[in-house]
Motif scaffolding. Structure first.
Motif, PDB file in Angstrom:
ATOM      1  N   ALA A 108      54.408  25.961  21.321  1.00  0.00           N
ATOM      2  CA  ALA A 108      55.050  26.746  22.378  1.00  0.00           C
ATOM      3  C   ALA A 108      55.100  28.204  21.948  1.00  0.00           C
ATOM      4  O   ALA A 108      55.497  28.524  20.831  1.00  0.00           O
ATOM      5  CB  ALA A 108      56.452  26.220  22.641  1.00  0.00           C
ATOM      6  N   GLY A 109      54.684  29.089  22.859  1.00  0.00           N
ATOM      7  CA  GLY A 109      54.735  30.517  22.583  1.00  0.00           C
ATOM      8  C   GLY A 109      56.135  31.055  22.801  1.00  0.00           C
ATOM      9  O   GLY A 109      57.042  30.355  23.251  1.00  0.00           O
ATOM     10  N   GLU A 111      57.219  33.049  24.991  1.00  0.00           N
ATOM     11  CA  GLU A 111      57.579  33.101  26.410  1.00  0.00           C
ATOM     12  C   GLU A 111      57.619  31.712  27.042  1.00  0.00           C
ATOM     13  O   GLU A 111      57.733  31.577  28.249  1.00  0.00           O
ATOM     14  CB  GLU A 111      56.568  33.971  27.179  1.00  0.00           C
ATOM     15  CG  GLU A 111      56.448  35.391  26.653  1.00  0.00           C
ATOM     16  CD  GLU A 111      57.737  36.172  26.871  1.00  0.00           C
ATOM     17  OE1 GLU A 111      58.344  36.021  27.948  1.00  0.00           O
ATOM     18  OE2 GLU A 111      58.134  36.911  25.959  1.00  0.00           O
ATOM     19  N   ASP A 113      55.071  29.624  26.960  1.00  0.00           N
ATOM     20  CA  ASP A 113      53.722  29.202  27.316  1.00  0.00           C
ATOM     21  C   ASP A 113      53.140  28.308  26.223  1.00  0.00           C
ATOM     22  O   ASP A 113      53.631  28.259  25.103  1.00  0.00           O
ATOM     23  CB  ASP A 113      52.818  30.424  27.535  1.00  0.00           C
ATOM     24  CG  ASP A 113      52.883  31.433  26.388  1.00  0.00           C
ATOM     25  OD1 ASP A 113      53.928  31.483  25.729  1.00  0.00           O
ATOM     26  OD2 ASP A 113      51.896  32.140  26.164  1.00  0.00           O
ATOM     27  N   VAL A 114      52.094  27.570  26.569  1.00  0.00           N
ATOM     28  CA  VAL A 114      51.453  26.657  25.624  1.00  0.00           C
ATOM     29  C   VAL A 114      50.319  27.392  24.921  1.00  0.00           C
ATOM     30  O   VAL A 114      49.491  28.030  25.561  1.00  0.00           O
ATOM     31  CB  VAL A 114      50.919  25.401  26.340  1.00  0.00           C
ATOM     32  CG1 VAL A 114      50.162  24.507  25.372  1.00  0.00           C
ATOM     33  CG2 VAL A 114      52.064  24.651  26.991  1.00  0.00           C
ATOM     34  N   ILE A 115      50.305  27.295  23.605  1.00  0.00           N
ATOM     35  CA  ILE A 115      49.284  27.952  22.797  1.00  0.00           C
ATOM     36  C   ILE A 115      48.452  26.879  22.113  1.00  0.00           C
ATOM     37  O   ILE A 115      48.985  25.957  21.501  1.00  0.00           O
ATOM     38  CB  ILE A 115      49.924  28.856  21.726  1.00  0.00           C
ATOM     39  CG1 ILE A 115      50.795  29.920  22.379  1.00  0.00           C
ATOM     40  CG2 ILE A 115      48.863  29.486  20.846  1.00  0.00           C
ATOM     41  CD1 ILE A 115      51.632  30.702  21.392  1.00  0.00           C
TER      42      ILE A 115
END
Length: 139
Positions: A108-109, A111, A113-115
């Motif tokens: 999880a980033g 923000e 988001d998925v990394i």
């Protein structure tokens, strides 16, 4: 040999199950416990069949009807089959994950988001300092 090897004649299976051979014939006709057949059409029971015959006797002694017993045995056999299949699929998945080149890891980033990361790498962490000040009422 394993527990499904059909090796016992009807008289031996009946003795092992503590039943009369005619009872085994009746259970075969009803589809409760269906043994293998030889080329001469004689019944051959496995140790698994004998265990099921004992289970039939136990359930019958508890007052379960023959139709109820048939249903219980069907469901128990289905559970065993499905458990074996789940084990096979888990093993196949584990093998696939271990042998797949360039497999990826997700994190999880900051923000949310998925990394996507390559296996063995780490996420770069931000070293920024963020100061939070609540808004004043009325502004």
């Amino acid at each position: 040999m394993n527990e499904h090897s059909a090796i016992f004649g009807i008289s031996v299976a009946a003795e092992l199950a503590g039943m009369h051979p005619q009872t085994l014939r009746q259970y075969d006709r009803l589809g409760l416990v269906s043994p293998s057949r030889t080329s001469g059409k004689s019944r051959r029971y496995s140790m698994h069949d004998v265990v099921q015959l004992r289970e039939v006797a136990r359930l019958s002694a508890e007052g379960v009807s023959l139709e109820g017993i048939r249903r219980v045995l069907d469901l128990e056999n289905q559970v065993v089959t499905l458990s074996k299949r789940v084990h096979e699929l888990e093993a196949a998945l584990a093998d696939e994950l271990l042998q797949r080149p360039g497999r990826r890891v997700f994190a999880a980033g900051s923000e949310g988001d998925v990394i996507s990361l390559k296996a063995g790498t780490r996420v770069r962490r931000s070293t920024q300092v963020v100061v939070w000040r609540p808004l004043e009422q009325g502004k």
